[in-house]
Every structure is written in structure tokens, then in C-alpha cells.
Design a protein around this motif. Structure first.
Motif: not given
Lengths: 174, 174
Positions: A1, A127, A134, A137-138, A141, A144-145, B155, B158, B161-165, B168-169, B171-172
Motif C-alpha cells: 500500500m 538518521f 514518512e 506513515a511511521t 506502524t 500497530l507495533g 503495519a 507501510y 512508506e516509512v523510509g529510514p524509520w 526503529f519499528i 514489527i516491520l
């Protein structure tokens, strides 16, 4: 997506109610347990979500949209909730989260961001260059995380109670 | 935590409402996305939870409490939801789950199980002897595991979609 502000709202708007449903009426054992030394309990995680609402998503969005020359974000304090949540109940925190999330989404709606604005940049202290899209979108996530994390923390309390099923319930082994 | 039937109920009773809060009013993109080939969408997972209510927890409990000489459980069908959910909406499934969960918990309450009964044994077709207490503790961790799974599946949509994050997330990256 691809990131889409309306579809992102669908998740962000529901998180306070999801947490209320998941966490209301739980015994303290579920709320204050964690995964071991230096890990977070459900109570800590909800406090962290509040701190993000206050200091992360919208404040960083405002830096990106500002006319400041230096668009570097303030570093995020991952431990602020330990002080901020003192003396509060989980019910207090869930209500505080519901309110600040609602205000932040209202603010975001009123901005009615264009695709051009979503592509504006800020500077993350760790970073570097990131876009507003971004960041937003974070936010999704991240919600949800932490819902997954809360589920995991609670599930693990029964790790020694499920006998040989441990091998089948993958969340117990992460 | 040791397994305790009242504390287990606190989680089991809330799962239908948690899923309703998390999943109501979502676009199809959130509901039918998955993590890649041979993985489950949110729609599939809710169907699986219904099938567990119908064929796993209470039917297996009944085998353990029965006077049958052979207390081996029927093998569980991990793919039944693909047929059973056909032609239904997610709202249909959430309501079906709410209803069967409510009936199952009502049944369990009426049994008013003793500690002695909780220690009775059945035979899992894959890993052998298990206790009723282990089966009931697994029910709780299974709910929480699938709430976490649903959060992770959504999650991950995306992830790009979250770039450099991404880093950090966590769950991704699971």
C-alpha cells in the motif's frame, strides 16, 4: 500500500478505542507485568504513546512545515513515561491518550495537507533527512507495533502455563 | 503468572470487542492484505478464530472431561476458514466470533471447573499428553498472538512508506 492520509486515519482514529477494549477491566498482574529487566509493561507502553503524541508526531510535523532554516527534530525521550505516568492509573492514561490523539488528528485534518507538503523534508537527529509522509506513515506502524507489543507482553505471562503448545504459539518465542 | 481462570476470562471476554475496535470501518486494503504468498490476511485470521471456537477449545475440553477411554483430540484444520468465510463480510465474521465466543465462555463458566478438573489430561495428536489447564492457558495466548499478528500484517503494508524509520519499528522486520 502507498501512504494515504484517509486510510492512515482509519487506523490512527481507532487506536484509543482498541486499547480501551483490550485493556479495560484487567487485573494489575496483566497491566504491570513485562518481559524481563529493562522491558516495558502495558502501563509503560501507554505512557510512551502519550509522550509520542505530545512530543513526536505533531511537533515534528510542525518543524517540517515551518519556515525554520534548521529543521532538525528534538531527540525523542524514550524514558519520559516513567516520570510522567507516576501516580496515574491505567484508566487515567487511556483517557489522556484518547484526548490528545483526538486533538492531534483534528489538527492534522484541518491542515488538509497537499501531496507537495507531504513530500517536504525534516531532519531526524539519528538518521538524517526524512519526509513528512514518512513521519506520518511511521505514526501508523508505531501504533500497530505497540498494540502487538502489548499483546506479546501479556501472552508471555502464560509461557510456562501452556505446556507443549509453546512451540505452536510463535508470539511466546519472540 | 500462574494460570487462573478468572484472570484468563479477563482477556478472553474482551477479544471480540478488541477486534471490533481495531477492525471496524477499515478499507478493504487493510482487511485483505497479507504478508506474502501463503500468509493470512486479517479476514483469514478472524475466520480462523471462529473455527477454533467451533472445533478446538471447547470440543477438546469436552474430550478431556468425558469418560472416553481414548482422549485424543481431532486434528485441527488450519485451512477451514478459506471455505467457511466464503461470501461473508468481515463484519459478518466479527459478529459470528462475538456470538460463539460469548456462548463458549458462558459454557465454561457454568462448568465451574475445579483444580482437579484443570489437571485432567487429553492427548494432542501431534505432541501427546496435555492438561486441561494448558489447553485453557493456550486459548488466552492464542487470542493475544492473533491480535499481534493482525497488527503486524497491517503495519507491514507501510514497510516501504516509512523510509529510514524501518530500522526503529521492529514489527516491520519480523
Amino acid at each position: 500500500m502507498n501512504y494515504n492520509i484517509d486510510k492512515a486515519f482509519e487506523i490512527l482514529e481507532q487506536t484509543p478505542q482498541t486499547l480501551l477494549s483490550l485493556l479495560s477491566n484487567l487485573s494489575d498482574e496483566w497491566i504491570f507485568c513485562n518481559e524481563g529487566k529493562d522491558t516495558w509493561s502495558t502501563f509503560d507502553i501507554v505512557g510512551h504513546l502519550i509522550h509520542c503524541e505530545n512530543t513526536d508526531w505533531i511537533p515534528r510535523l510542525n518543524i517540517i512545515l515551518s519556515n525554520h532554516e534548521d529543521k532538525t527534530f528534538e531527540p525523542f525521550d524514550r524514558f519520559a513515561q516513567f516520570e510522567n505516568s507516576k501516580g496515574k492509573s491505567l484508566a487515567n492514561l487511556l483517557e489522556e491518550f484518547r484526548q490528545i490523539r483526538s486533538e492531534n488528528l483534528e489538527y492534522l485534518k484541518l491542515l488538509d495537507l497537499s501531496e507537495k507538503e507531504l513530500n517536504l523534508k525534516g531532519v531526524h537527529p539519528t538518521f538524517g533527512t526524512v519526509s513528512l509522509k514518512e513521519l506520518l506513515a511511521t505514526w501508523v506502524t508505531h501504533d500497530l507495533g505497540h498494540i502487538a507489543q502489548i499483546s506479546r507482553v501479556m501472552a508471555k505471562q502464560y509461557k510456562n502455563e501452556v505446556g507443549p503448545w509453546t512451540a505452536f504459539i510463535s508470539i511466546l518465542n519472540t
